[in-house]
Design an enzyme around this catalytic site. Sequence first.
Site, mmCIF file in Angstrom:
data_model
loop_
_atom_site.group_PDB
_atom_site.id
_atom_site.type_symbol
_atom_site.label_atom_id
_atom_site.label_comp_id
_atom_site.label_asym_id
_atom_site.label_seq_id
_atom_site.Cartn_x
_atom_site.Cartn_y
_atom_site.Cartn_z
ATOM 1 N N GLU A 199 -1.267 -45.710 6.338
ATOM 2 C CA GLU A 199 0.150 -45.938 6.646
ATOM 3 C C GLU A 199 1.044 -45.377 5.535
ATOM 4 O O GLU A 199 1.716 -46.087 4.802
ATOM 5 C CB GLU A 199 0.410 -47.422 6.910
ATOM 6 C CG GLU A 199 -0.299 -47.908 8.168
ATOM 7 C CD GLU A 199 0.122 -49.283 8.630
ATOM 8 O OE1 GLU A 199 0.101 -49.531 9.852
ATOM 9 O OE2 GLU A 199 0.474 -50.128 7.775
ATOM 10 N N GLU A 301 -4.242 -47.681 14.806
ATOM 11 C CA GLU A 301 -4.177 -49.141 14.776
ATOM 12 C C GLU A 301 -3.348 -49.643 15.948
ATOM 13 O O GLU A 301 -2.260 -49.120 16.218
ATOM 14 C CB GLU A 301 -3.529 -49.658 13.481
ATOM 15 C CG GLU A 301 -4.299 -49.392 12.221
ATOM 16 C CD GLU A 301 -3.660 -50.059 11.004
ATOM 17 O OE1 GLU A 301 -2.890 -51.034 11.184
ATOM 18 O OE2 GLU A 301 -3.927 -49.596 9.882
#
Length: 407
Positions: A199, A301
């Site tokens: 991320e 995700e």
Amino acid sequence: MATAEPVSPWPSAKGPFDMRRRSVLTAAGAAALAVPVLGGAPAAAAPATAAPATGAPAAGRRGCLDIRGADISSLPKNEDHGAVYRTADGHRADPIRLIAQAGVTHARLKVWVNPADGYNTKAHILPLARRLKRAGVGVWIDFHYSDSWADPAHQTKPAAWAGLDVAGLARAVYDHTADVLGALKRQGTPAQLVQIGNELNGGLIWPEGNWEHFDNMTAFLKAGLSAARDTTPRVRTILHLANGGDNGLYRWWFDNVVSYGVDFDIIGLSYYPFWHGPIADAAANMADITARYGKPCVIAETAYPFTLESEDGVNDIMNSPSQLTDGFPATPEGQAAWLRTVADLAAGVPDGQGLGYCYWEGLWTYRAGSGWDPTDPSAGNAWENLALFDFGDRALPGLRTLGRYRS
């Protein structure tokens, strides 16, 4: 391509982190996932039209997804604290076998450098990779380059790297990446997928590699990518951002990274509907970025709750009906429906450029001592109502949907 000065798409001069987090996050949940609100990005140029996210495969839609993943990073710690896993009818079973039977192709395993509790390191990943190989499940490694969680709001430099300059940090990234991937290859379980960072909205290894220093950030990315290819030449590499519906973010970040000559294989996205916007936004973003950069994408995700109740007394991240997505109740059936929709979303990326998706921490059931904070054994879970096993450890219908679009 000539390098360009990074220009943030956010109106604040402080960039993407001068934002309030969603009020739904509890203190535990915020520390565990730390997903901030990334607002204010300018409207992107009109992206390519995406195929609908539901229904049977249409023209240009994949009939089979290459990546049907499950992040199982918490499994060694959970099992060490007494976790068991059961079939839907209550029979105890090996969770690795259960995900393999459900159609999972890859298990995603995060890697920390020197965490306080010793988990998510090479010592635990190597035996887990051997179990995965026996079950026929591929290895997907997710390097955080931190001693704890790395995400849009946290990219803390490992303590052991504190005294290093930029060149030293790049060398540390290379050595750490090569050490883990080399050990996996030597034991006969080479990684098939590897993420260089997690991320990465605001970069990695702060402050040197934050979003204001794309030269340093991309030097660290190149070091990790080089180590991955040097140790495991056939591995596919992923660069991963959160906020999968934010096209302005993705264009800003990847335009800058590509301008520095970073060579990677796959664009990874986190897409949680309760944080990252409507399905249509994610579909449009994936259609645009795969065409713009000539790279396939994977939803790295996603997750959805099967209940809004908590098993451990910690105020879970998902705890209010106001957080739910219309049409997807917090029930076992609602969770399974969300997973079918995500599979359709990936399969619907134009020109077959959606490789698949990964369910985040579906095996992270509640066990005392196996919480989110590696420095605090008493920390709760805050995620157990998004697992793929209920509070009685029985497999939920969502587990079976992980095999959607298998060959």
